[in-house]
Design a protein around this motif. Structure first.
Motif, short mmCIF file in Angstrom:
data_model
loop_
_atom_site.label_atom_id
_atom_site.label_comp_id
_atom_site.label_asym_id
_atom_site.label_seq_id
_atom_site.Cartn_x
_atom_site.Cartn_y
_atom_site.Cartn_z
N LYS A 34 -4.32 -24.08 -23.11
CA LYS A 34 -2.79 -23.40 -22.88
C LYS A 34 -1.82 -24.39 -23.11
O LYS A 34 -1.75 -25.53 -22.30
N GLU A 37 2.19 -25.31 -23.38
CA GLU A 37 3.67 -24.69 -22.74
C GLU A 37 4.53 -24.39 -24.27
O GLU A 37 4.40 -25.19 -25.23
N GLU A 38 5.14 -23.34 -24.37
CA GLU A 38 5.94 -23.16 -25.56
C GLU A 38 6.74 -24.15 -25.84
O GLU A 38 6.90 -24.52 -27.26
N GLU A 39 7.50 -24.95 -24.85
CA GLU A 39 8.44 -26.02 -25.46
C GLU A 39 7.44 -27.19 -26.00
O GLU A 39 8.23 -27.70 -26.89
#
Ligand code: AMP
Ligand code: ZN
Length: 153
Positions: free
Chosen positions: A132, A134-136
């Motif tokens: 996983k 993070e989008e950032e």
């Protein structure tokens, strides 16, 4: 090489990667030329995991002309150089699953470029699953690879 309009998805099923090529669904694109695009894998095995996809719908390597196969490897070379500069992994897996028996989930040919690190431990990239991110961080990776590609090509 065959013009992009001449080959389309032979089945009526909507192909996810054809839709990404057409811009119908979003992707974290890092590279595009006349014949291929590359974007970050949505379920990355490691940060920088990138997919290279021909714009034409070919299911497997043996469905495409040899010139397209050569082009795929040229794009992989560019992506590897850019990821090396941006992320500096120790190695890469460059993998293409061809056929569902071989683990191909999306029946539109693609090559995985997977950066590998010392901590990875296992020999083959797909064994230990995905991460996983993070989008950032994904956006930072995307922009970084795009920048390094400008210096590479
Ligand atoms: P495979 O067909 O098994 O070689 O793998 C297909 C890959 O495509 C998987 O690693 C998925 O995480 C990835 N994938 C599926 N849908 C998308 C999407 N919309 N954007 C980016 N990657 C995707
Ligand atoms: Zn397709």
């Amino acid at each position: 090489m065959t013009n992009r309009q001449e080959i389309s998805n032979p089945s009526d099923e909507p192909c996810v990667f054809c839709r990404i090529v057409k811009g119908e669904i979003p992707s974290m694109k890092v590279y595009e030329d006349e014949y291929a695009i590359a974007f970050l894998d949505i379920n990355p095995v490691n940060p920088g995991h990138t997919l290279i996809v021909p714009k034409n719908h070919y299911e497997q390597l043996n469905d495409m002309p040899i010139e397209m196969a050569e082009h795929m490897m040229k794009v992989a070379w560019k992506i590897v150089l850019a990821i090396k500069k941006e992320i500096d992994p120790l190695g890469f897996n460059i993998i293409s699953n061809n056929g569902k028996e071989a683990g191909q989930l999306i029946p539109h040919f693609h090559m995985h470029v997977i950066p590998r690190f010392h901590e990875d431990k296992t020999r083959f990239a797909f064994i230990w699953g995905t991460k996983k991110i993070e989008e950032e961080q994904m956006k930072k990776i995307q922009e970084g690879i795009k920048e390094k590609l400008k210096e590479t090509v």
